[in-house]
Enzyme design. Structure first.
Site, PDB file in Angstrom:
ATOM      1  CG  ASP A 258       5.914   3.188   0.790  1.00  0.00           C
ATOM      2  OD1 ASP A 258       6.276   3.785   1.837  1.00  0.00           O
ATOM      3  OD2 ASP A 258       4.718   3.124   0.444  1.00  0.00           O
TER       4      ASP A 258
ATOM      5  CE1 TYR B 225      -3.713   2.475   0.760  1.00  0.00           C
ATOM      6  CE2 TYR B 225      -2.326   3.262   2.547  1.00  0.00           C
ATOM      7  CZ  TYR B 225      -3.427   3.417   1.723  1.00  0.00           C
ATOM      8  OH  TYR B 225      -4.240   4.514   1.885  1.00  0.00           O
TER       9      TYR B 225
ATOM     10  CE  LYS C  46       2.408   4.717   8.256  1.00  0.00           C
ATOM     11  NZ  LYS C  46       1.024   5.011   8.557  1.00  0.00           N
TER      12      LYS C  46
HETATM   13  N1  HOZ Z   1      -1.967   4.291   6.437  1.00  0.00           N
HETATM   14  C1  HOZ Z   1      -2.426   3.756   7.664  1.00  0.00           C
HETATM   15  C2  HOZ Z   1      -2.408   2.287   7.714  1.00  0.00           C
HETATM   16  N2  HOZ Z   1      -1.400   1.604   7.076  1.00  0.00           N
HETATM   17  C3  HOZ Z   1      -3.805   4.186   8.043  1.00  0.00           C
HETATM   18  C4  HOZ Z   1      -3.809   5.518   8.619  1.00  0.00           C
HETATM   19  C5  HOZ Z   1      -5.073   5.877   9.374  1.00  0.00           C
HETATM   20  O1  HOZ Z   1      -6.134   5.425   9.035  1.00  0.00           O
HETATM   21  O2  HOZ Z   1      -4.977   6.637  10.314  1.00  0.00           O
END
Ligand code: HOZ
Length: 431
Positions: free
Chosen positions: A242, A147, A270
């Site tokens: 990524d 993802y 992050k």
């Molecule tokens: N990208 C996040 C999970 N892999 C989700 C972020 C969220 O929903 O806060």
């Protein structure tokens, strides 16, 4: 500790549902796959989260990755407060942007130059455009179950919320947007070799999570990253890692340092923002200088390099660099996963565990998970019962079998023991 009283969260979530689609600003948070309603969070402190009913939880989500130092780390908060006194946004260069860029270039092997954006999605979108602009080619390779945010061309057989909610591809994306996206199975080297043999001279970039965190934690098999590095170099394809999840998480220099494979470009997010909205993409100067205003590939943003976000990122990376919490984090995570493994074995639950640094997943699947096809066979109903049982015992896990769990540097032996004990009880209960 029992946390079954969550009436205020329930009431406030019902209120949110009236004005926010699904009551959430990102679908991964909606508890859609586990039932019930999300907790409404009041505050975080160190390794703990507190909901508005006053329940305390050991937090294995860490805002989906950023909080490797736990919530409200004093160094991060004081740096943010300092920056706040000077203003919240200028839309003009500040020293903080250079400072964070210097730190990233020092710590991350592939980065000579880096551009700050506001999210991982933005970083992915920009990195793909850059690779296409640099190579003059259109095709991209991605892997099923990886993802990279909700970028149109990458939302094909995607992991994370898309996989959790059973919509790994989304309506609203014109066919043309994904026509040049080649989707391959993670860890399948034959497929990759064949694809390069047939269309290597048309492939602008190959993008992957070096350790997947979005179909649960899935590690690269020996030789996987090495072969990809070789094929990309041979074919003039930009290799994009990524590292939004793995960057500063599986080690100070991310997965590329841990595995000793240097991509051409990497994306970060992050941890780099220490809990503020930051994304970044960086790599070789030769490629990065294709971006406007040096080159002609356009990418911009009013809040990019925001001073509060930069301050938070600088404090986080400096703290990680100075304190090196990684060996301890890894030891704690291993102790935890060993405890979970023996609890699951004792309860007779079909399971496998995967871990890397301070990321891990307890899969309700008897087979080792190496790709999307195998991960899609996880017992999600069993996971939902496990999740609810853990929540009742004050353990906050990601509300999906397909998301990574994160430990933080603030977690103590007691937190680990309490989590293993809770898992033992729940697994027996649901067996
Ligand atoms: N990208 C996040 C999970 N892999 C989700 C972020 C969220 O929903 O806060």
């Amino acid at each position: 500790m029992s946390c079954s009283r969550r009436t205020q969260s329930e009431r406030e979530f019902a209120r949110a549902l009236k004005v926010i689609p699904g009551g959430v600003n990102s679908p991964a948070r909606a508890f859609g796959a586990v039932g019930g309603h999300p907790l409404i969070i009041d505050r975080g402190e160190g390794q703990y989260l507190y909901d508005i009913d006053g329940n305390r939880y050991i937090d294995f989500v860490g805002s989906w990755g950023p909080h490797i130092l736990g919530h409200r780390h004093p160094r991060v908060i004081s740096r943010i407060e300092e920056a706040l006194k000077k203003g919240t946004s200028f839309g003009a260069p500040t020293l903080l942007e250079t400072e964070l860029a210097e730190l990233v270039a020092e710590l991350v092997p592939c980065v000579e130059k880096v551009r700050m954006v506001n999210s991982g999605t933005e970083a992915a979108m920009s990195a793909i455009r850059l690779a296409r602009g640099f190579t003059g080619r259109d095709k991209i390779i991605k892997f099923a179950g990886c993802y990279h945010g909700h970028v149109d061309s990458l939302l094909v057989q995607a992991g994370s919320g898309a996989l959790t909610l059973g919509t790994p591809s989304s309506p609203g994306i014109p066919q043309g947007c994904t026509a040049d996206t080649v989707v391959l199975e993670y860890n399948d080297l034959d497929q990759i070799r064949d694809t390069f043999a047939q269309q290597g001279d048309q492939i602008a970039c190959l993008i992957l999570e070096p350790v997947v965190g979005n179909m649960g934690v899935v590690l690269p098999e020996p030789g996987f990253l090495e072969t990809i590095r070789e094929l990309c170099s041979k074919n003039g394809t930009v290799f994009i890692m990524d590292e939004v999840m793995t960057g500063f998480r599986v080690g100070l220099g991310g997965a590329q340092q841990r595995f000793g494979i240097t991509p051409d470009i990497c994306m970060l997010g992050k941890v780099i923002g220490g809990g503020m909205p930051v994304g970044a993409y960086g790599g070789k100067s030769e490629i990065m200088d294709t971006i406007s205003p040096v080159g002609t590939v356009y990418q911009a943003g009013t809040l990019s390099g925001n001073p509060i976000a930069m301050a938070s990122g600088i404090a986080t990376l400096e703290c990680l660099k100075e304190t090196n919490p990684y060996p301890q984090l890894e030891e704690n995570t291993q102790r935890l996963t060993e405890g979970l493994r023996s609890a699951a074995t004792k309860a007779g639950s079909p399971h496998t565990l995967a871990e890397c640094g301070s990321m891990f997943t307890l899969f309700f699947n008897p087979d080792k998970v190496t790709n999307y096809t195998i991960s899609a066979r996880n017992d999600v109903e069993l996971f939902a019962r496990y999740f609810q049982g853990m929540l009742d015992r004050g353990i906050y896990l990601p509300c999906s079998q397909f998301e990574a769990n994160f430990t933080s540097a603030m977690m103590t032996d007691d937190d680990i023991n309490q989590t293993i004990q809770a898992a033992g009880e729940v697994l027996q209960e649901i067996a």
